[in-house]
Design a protein around this motif. Structure first.
Motif, PDB file in Angstrom:
ATOM      1  N   SER A  33       0.845  -1.194   0.000  1.00 14.03           N
ATOM      2  CA  SER A  33       0.000   0.000   0.000  1.00 14.03           C
ATOM      3  C   SER A  33       0.874   1.235   0.000  1.00 14.03           C
ATOM      4  CB  SER A  33      -0.871   0.012   1.251  1.00 14.03           C
ATOM      5  OG  SER A  33      -0.023   0.173   2.388  1.00 14.03           O
ATOM      6  N   ILE A  34       0.276   2.371  -0.309  1.00 13.40           N
ATOM      7  CA  ILE A  34       1.015   3.636  -0.255  1.00 13.40           C
ATOM      8  C   ILE A  34       1.490   3.899   1.165  1.00 13.40           C
ATOM      9  CG2 ILE A  34       0.693   6.129  -0.482  1.00 13.40           C
ATOM     10  CD1 ILE A  34      -1.079   5.311  -3.001  1.00 13.40           C
ATOM     11  N   GLU A  35       0.651   3.577   2.142  1.00 14.31           N
ATOM     12  CA  GLU A  35       1.068   3.755   3.534  1.00 14.31           C
ATOM     13  C   GLU A  35       2.331   2.941   3.829  1.00 14.31           C
ATOM     14  OE1 GLU A  35       1.657   5.471   6.677  1.00 14.31           O
ATOM     15  OE2 GLU A  35       0.094   6.207   5.324  1.00 14.31           O
ATOM     16  N   GLY A  36       2.380   1.750   3.285  1.00  8.41           N
ATOM     17  CA  GLY A  36       3.568   0.920   3.459  1.00  8.41           C
ATOM     18  C   GLY A  36       4.803   1.539   2.816  1.00  8.41           C
ATOM     19  N   VAL A  37       4.640   2.146   1.655  1.00  5.62           N
ATOM     20  CA  VAL A  37       5.750   2.832   0.979  1.00  5.62           C
ATOM     21  C   VAL A  37       6.259   3.983   1.835  1.00  5.62           C
ATOM     22  CG1 VAL A  37       6.377   4.255  -1.004  1.00  5.62           C
ATOM     23  CG2 VAL A  37       4.951   2.222  -1.346  1.00  5.62           C
ATOM     24  N   LEU A  38       5.320   4.791   2.311  1.00  3.99           N
ATOM     25  CA  LEU A  38       5.704   5.980   3.079  1.00  3.99           C
ATOM     26  C   LEU A  38       6.407   5.596   4.380  1.00  3.99           C
ATOM     27  CD1 LEU A  38       2.482   8.178   2.593  1.00  3.99           C
ATOM     28  CD2 LEU A  38       4.716   8.476   1.483  1.00  3.99           C
ATOM     29  N   ALA A  39       5.934   4.528   5.011  1.00  2.00           N
ATOM     30  CA  ALA A  39       6.486   4.113   6.298  1.00  2.00           C
ATOM     31  C   ALA A  39       7.950   3.718   6.177  1.00  2.00           C
ATOM     32  CB  ALA A  39       5.663   2.959   6.868  1.00  2.00           C
ATOM     33  N   ALA A  40       8.362   3.291   4.969  1.00  2.00           N
ATOM     34  CA  ALA A  40       9.744   2.842   4.786  1.00  2.00           C
ATOM     35  C   ALA A  40      10.704   3.970   4.422  1.00  2.00           C
ATOM     36  CB  ALA A  40       9.774   1.756   3.702  1.00  2.00           C
ATOM     37  N   LEU A  41      10.169   5.183   4.202  1.00  2.62           N
ATOM     38  CA  LEU A  41      11.027   6.307   3.782  1.00  2.62           C
ATOM     39  C   LEU A  41      11.573   7.045   4.995  1.00  2.62           C
ATOM     40  CD1 LEU A  41       8.761   7.772   0.951  1.00  2.62           C
ATOM     41  CD2 LEU A  41      10.823   6.363   0.663  1.00  2.62           C
ATOM     42  N   GLU A  42      12.608   7.877   4.747  1.00  2.89           N
ATOM     43  CA  GLU A  42      13.132   8.692   5.844  1.00  2.89           C
ATOM     44  C   GLU A  42      12.006   9.630   6.316  1.00  2.89           C
ATOM     45  OE1 GLU A  42      14.225   8.361   2.785  1.00  2.89           O
ATOM     46  OE2 GLU A  42      15.075  10.188   1.939  1.00  2.89           O
ATOM     47  N   PRO A  43      11.936   9.898   7.626  1.00  9.44           N
ATOM     48  CA  PRO A  43      10.782  10.610   8.189  1.00  9.44           C
ATOM     49  C   PRO A  43      10.522  11.989   7.570  1.00  9.44           C
ATOM     50  CG  PRO A  43      12.115   9.632   9.935  1.00  9.44           C
ATOM     51  CD  PRO A  43      12.875   9.436   8.652  1.00  9.44           C
ATOM     52  N   GLU A  44      11.564  12.745   7.260  1.00 17.47           N
ATOM     53  CA  GLU A  44      11.352  14.101   6.715  1.00 17.47           C
ATOM     54  C   GLU A  44      10.652  14.029   5.363  1.00 17.47           C
ATOM     55  OE1 GLU A  44      14.864  16.299   5.729  1.00 17.47           O
ATOM     56  OE2 GLU A  44      13.668  17.987   5.003  1.00 17.47           O
TER      57      GLU A  44
END
Lengths: 80, 151, 151, 80
Positions: free
Chosen positions: D27-38
């Motif tokens: 999911s997109i949420e899964g993609v975002l969760a794996a990125l650097e926080p900023e």
């Protein structure tokens, strides 16, 4: 003391030419009185504007004419 | 040419409106936008030729006066008005109006205003040739409606 | 080209807007008038370069959709929309919109509408270079005011 | 199952590149969760629109992702 008359638009057809040289007259009324009646009537229509030597006359203007003056008769413009 | 001056031309020979507009645009590099109107003799109406007649002492001075009124009303970097007179044929250009301005809206309004006033007030007399016969054209009510928009 | 079709182009290289407008005008000889808008990178603002970025799968399809809306709203003989993407410099053309119509008023309104919507809605991201540094440009409130005129 | 992320406008500066390949996620949420926080925070801003394979998402859409999908993050446009 000749004058030059210029006929724009459909007035050219009535006059038979785009311009005409006429004998001098003191006033525009005098010029019109010497023309053939059909042309004079067309030039007297209220929507026809006049210019003497490139200056538009306002309604009621009756300028005195001088040697060589150019009198233009301008029907309503038909747009560019 | 002074970039701030208006350029008003009455031409007896044909011209290239796109080339004139290109030169005008190049001359006003500080303007963000240029609006141009090109009017041409419509093809396919059965009109074989169109003639505009003008009166030298009045027609061009009145066009220059119109340019002055346009410049007074909108903030323009430049204004170009080119108008043909004489005999034209289908597809021939009749008029080019171009306004260069910093703001797009001023350029649109100025070109629109100039065209409305050229169409209804400028000192041209028009005749058309169809089926071999010339006929003088009377003013159109539509042109006066256009001009009334500007108050 | 079908004279009735719209011509929409997204270009990565510079173009000659006057030549494109001339070809468009020549292709629509039945139209009485053509309104063109040329937008260019303003010179003299201290901007050294401007870059427009686009997103291939969306930007051109949305421009074509806009062209369709313009055609549905006004009676046009032709519509041309040309837009640059990539890096441009002062004086470089950014956009050309041209509308050909039988009636002048339709051509003006269609070009004006198309520009307002290109400016506020089209899928471009812009950055400017000044004093050697690039800076992304945020949307302008003015563009949204322009678009609201059309209801 | 890699995915391609595309960052438009100023998001490119936050991400450090115009696009990036990432490991797959459902999911997109899964993609975002794996990125650097900023970066994830910048991509989550409410004015950022998303497109998957060139199709704009409507608010609330949460599409399932597949191998090779391209996800574009689109900030407000700045005009032509």
């Amino acid at each position: 003391m000749p004058l030059k008359l210029v006929f724009l638009g459909r007035l050219e057809d009535v006059a038979g030419a785009p311009d005409r040289e006429v004998a001098g007259a003191d006033s525009i009324e005098g010029v019109l009185a010497a023309l053939e009646p059909e042309l004079a009537a067309a030039l007297r229509e209220p929507r026809i504007r006049l210019a003497v030597n490139g200056v538009l006359l306002a309604g009621g203007d009756a300028p005195a004419l001088s040697h060589g003056d150019e009198i233009a008769f301008l029907p309503p413009v038909s747009g560019g | 040419m002074d970039a701030g001056a208006s350029d008003v031309r009455l031409l007896t020979e044909s011209f290239d409106p796109a080339a004139a507009l290109g030169a005008f645009t190049d001359a006003h590099r500080a303007a963000g936008g240029v609006v141009g109107f090109i009017g041409q003799v419509r093809a396919g109406d059965g009109v074989e030729a169109l003639e505009l007649r003008h009166y030298d002492p009045i027609t061009l001075p009145a066009m220059c006066d119109l340019a002055g009124r346009v410049r007074a009303r909108w903030a323009l970097d430049g204004l170009l008005i080119v108008h043909r007179t004489g005999v034209m044929h289908p597809g021939d250009p009749i008029v080019l109006v171009a306004a260069a301005a910093r703001h797009r809206r001023d350029a649109f309004a100025a070109a629109d205003f100039a065209m409305d006033h050229l169409k209804s007030e400028s000192w041209f007399w028009k005749r058309e040739k169809a089926h071999g016969a010339w006929r003088w054209i009377e003013p159109r009510a539509e042109d006066f409606e256009d001009i009334r928009r500007w108050g």
